[in-house]
Design a protein around this motif. Structure first.
Motif, PDB file in Angstrom:
ATOM      1  N   MET A  22      43.333  32.870  44.020  1.00  0.00           N
ATOM      2  CA  MET A  22      43.380  33.890  42.965  1.00  0.00           C
ATOM      3  C   MET A  22      42.023  33.985  42.252  1.00  0.00           C
ATOM      4  O   MET A  22      41.569  35.076  41.918  1.00  0.00           O
ATOM      5  CB  MET A  22      44.491  33.583  41.968  1.00  0.00           C
ATOM      6  CG  MET A  22      45.890  33.648  42.569  1.00  0.00           C
ATOM      7  SD  MET A  22      46.240  35.213  43.384  1.00  0.00           S
ATOM      8  CE  MET A  22      46.477  36.255  41.975  1.00  0.00           C
ATOM      9  N   ALA A  23      41.368  32.845  42.039  1.00  0.00           N
ATOM     10  CA  ALA A  23      40.042  32.857  41.415  1.00  0.00           C
ATOM     11  C   ALA A  23      39.049  33.608  42.308  1.00  0.00           C
ATOM     12  O   ALA A  23      38.199  34.368  41.811  1.00  0.00           O
ATOM     13  CB  ALA A  23      39.556  31.436  41.157  1.00  0.00           C
ATOM     14  N   GLN A  24      39.154  33.436  43.624  1.00  0.00           N
ATOM     15  CA  GLN A  24      38.246  34.135  44.539  1.00  0.00           C
ATOM     16  C   GLN A  24      38.512  35.639  44.529  1.00  0.00           C
ATOM     17  O   GLN A  24      37.585  36.443  44.631  1.00  0.00           O
ATOM     18  CB  GLN A  24      38.367  33.577  45.955  1.00  0.00           C
ATOM     19  CG  GLN A  24      37.888  32.156  46.110  1.00  0.00           C
ATOM     20  CD  GLN A  24      36.415  31.977  45.770  1.00  0.00           C
ATOM     21  OE1 GLN A  24      35.659  32.907  45.623  1.00  0.00           O
ATOM     22  NE2 GLN A  24      36.013  30.727  45.623  1.00  0.00           N
ATOM     23  N   ILE A  25      39.763  36.035  44.403  1.00  0.00           N
ATOM     24  CA  ILE A  25      40.068  37.472  44.321  1.00  0.00           C
ATOM     25  C   ILE A  25      39.405  38.071  43.089  1.00  0.00           C
ATOM     26  O   ILE A  25      38.806  39.149  43.141  1.00  0.00           O
ATOM     27  CB  ILE A  25      41.602  37.703  44.303  1.00  0.00           C
ATOM     28  CG1 ILE A  25      42.179  37.406  45.687  1.00  0.00           C
ATOM     29  CG2 ILE A  25      41.928  39.134  43.878  1.00  0.00           C
ATOM     30  CD1 ILE A  25      43.677  37.453  45.754  1.00  0.00           C
ATOM     31  N   MET A  26      39.461  37.358  41.964  1.00  0.00           N
ATOM     32  CA  MET A  26      38.801  37.846  40.749  1.00  0.00           C
ATOM     33  C   MET A  26      37.282  37.915  40.951  1.00  0.00           C
ATOM     34  O   MET A  26      36.633  38.836  40.469  1.00  0.00           O
ATOM     35  CB  MET A  26      39.130  36.943  39.560  1.00  0.00           C
ATOM     36  CG  MET A  26      40.588  36.999  39.136  1.00  0.00           C
ATOM     37  SD  MET A  26      41.127  38.671  38.727  1.00  0.00           S
ATOM     38  CE  MET A  26      40.135  39.007  37.300  1.00  0.00           C
ATOM     39  N   ARG A  27      36.722  36.967  41.687  1.00  0.00           N
ATOM     40  CA  ARG A  27      35.280  36.974  41.930  1.00  0.00           C
ATOM     41  C   ARG A  27      34.861  38.147  42.810  1.00  0.00           C
ATOM     42  O   ARG A  27      33.740  38.624  42.717  1.00  0.00           O
ATOM     43  CB  ARG A  27      34.843  35.653  42.558  1.00  0.00           C
ATOM     44  CG  ARG A  27      34.860  34.513  41.572  1.00  0.00           C
ATOM     45  CD  ARG A  27      34.278  33.259  42.196  1.00  0.00           C
ATOM     46  NE  ARG A  27      34.295  32.181  41.257  1.00  0.00           N
ATOM     47  CZ  ARG A  27      35.082  31.105  41.344  1.00  0.00           C
ATOM     48  NH1 ARG A  27      35.888  30.967  42.374  1.00  0.00           N
ATOM     49  NH2 ARG A  27      35.041  30.174  40.430  1.00  0.00           N
ATOM     50  N   MET A  28      35.757  38.599  43.683  1.00  0.00           N
ATOM     51  CA  MET A  28      35.430  39.752  44.516  1.00  0.00           C
ATOM     52  C   MET A  28      35.155  40.976  43.641  1.00  0.00           C
ATOM     53  O   MET A  28      34.279  41.773  43.947  1.00  0.00           O
ATOM     54  CB  MET A  28      36.557  40.039  45.511  1.00  0.00           C
ATOM     55  CG  MET A  28      36.597  39.032  46.639  1.00  0.00           C
ATOM     56  SD  MET A  28      37.940  39.165  47.860  1.00  0.00           S
ATOM     57  CE  MET A  28      38.823  40.617  47.519  1.00  0.00           C
ATOM     58  N   TYR A  29      35.885  41.103  42.557  1.00  0.00           N
ATOM     59  CA  TYR A  29      35.685  42.244  41.664  1.00  0.00           C
ATOM     60  C   TYR A  29      34.370  42.155  40.894  1.00  0.00           C
ATOM     61  O   TYR A  29      33.789  43.168  40.545  1.00  0.00           O
ATOM     62  CB  TYR A  29      36.859  42.376  40.690  1.00  0.00           C
ATOM     63  CG  TYR A  29      38.120  42.829  41.378  1.00  0.00           C
ATOM     64  CD1 TYR A  29      38.254  44.142  41.840  1.00  0.00           C
ATOM     65  CD2 TYR A  29      39.161  41.951  41.598  1.00  0.00           C
ATOM     66  CE1 TYR A  29      39.396  44.551  42.487  1.00  0.00           C
ATOM     67  CE2 TYR A  29      40.317  42.358  42.247  1.00  0.00           C
ATOM     68  CZ  TYR A  29      40.417  43.663  42.693  1.00  0.00           C
ATOM     69  OH  TYR A  29      41.546  44.067  43.337  1.00  0.00           O
TER      70      TYR A  29
END
Length: 172
Positions: free
Chosen positions: A126-133
Motif C-alpha cells: 500500500m505504501a508503494q501504491i501511494m509512492r506511485m502517485y
C-alpha cells in the motif's frame, strides 16, 4: 532493455538449517560466509554479495549500467511474472530502482512470520501504491531492484551498514 541473461547469487551466512543443500542449479553462484565472519548482520551479507557481483561484472566486461541487482530474502517469493514486469520497468533508461511486491512462503512456523507476511504483502504494498502517485520510491529491502550504476555511485561502494532498518539504506 530485456533481460537476455540473468544470474542468481545466493549467500549462505553460515546457516544451520542445511537449506543450501537444496541448491542444485549450476547457474546459481553460492557464496559462503563462515564464522566468525558470518552472522554479523544483513548489511554485511548484502555488501559481501555486492562486492562479488562487481568483481564478476568487471571480469565479464559488462557495463555497470546494464547490471540490475535484486534483493530477495530466502523466505520470500516474487510473483510468477516478476521477470516480465522487471523487463517492463527497466526498459526505460529513466528507471533506476523499483520495489517488487513479495510474499512470504506459505509454510508459516510462528506469528512473527505471519506478521512479516502481512507487512510485506499488504502494508509495504500500500505504501508503494501511494509512492506511485508521488513518483517516488522507497526501497524496503525484500524485493528491491536497482541498476548498479548510477545507484551505487550516488550512495557508496558499500551502501548497507548495520542500521536496524538496513532495508531502507539505499533510499538515502
Amino acid at each position: 532493455m530485456r533481460f537476455k541473461q540473468f544470474e542468481i547469487v545466493v549467500v549462505d551466512d553460515a546457516s544451520s538449517d542445511n537449506s543450501v543443500s537444496q541448491i542444485t542449479n549450476s547457474h546459481i553462484h553460492l557464496l559462503r560466509r563462515h564464522l566468525p565472519n558470518a552472522h554479523t548482520g544483513k548489511g554485511d551479507v548484502l555488501n559481501f554479495a555486492l562486492d562479488y557481483i562487481c568483481q564478476i561484472t568487471i571480469r565479464q566486461r559488462v557495463s555497470f549500467e546494464k547490471v540490475i541487482i535484486g534483493v530477495v530474502d530466502a523466505d520470500a517469493q516474487l510473483v510468477d511474472n516478476a521477470l516480465q514486469r522487471l523487463n517492463a520497468y527497466f526498459s526505460s533508461p529513466r528507471t533506476n530502482i523499483t520495489q517488487m511486491r513479495v510474499k512470504m512462503y506459505p509454510h508459516f512456523k510462528n506469528w512473527l512470520q505471519i506478521l512479516q507476511d502481512i507487512e510485506f504483502f499488504s502494508i509495504n504494498y500500500m505504501a508503494q501504491i501511494m509512492r506511485m502517485y508521488t513518483k517516488t520510491v522507497g526501497l524496503s529491502g525484500n524485493g528491491q531492484f536497482f541498476r548498479l550504476k548510477p545507484t551505487i555511485d550516488k550512495i557508496s561502494a558499500h551502501p548497507w551498514g548495520n542500521a536496524l532498518l538496513d532495508d531502507y539504506e539505499l533510499t538515502k
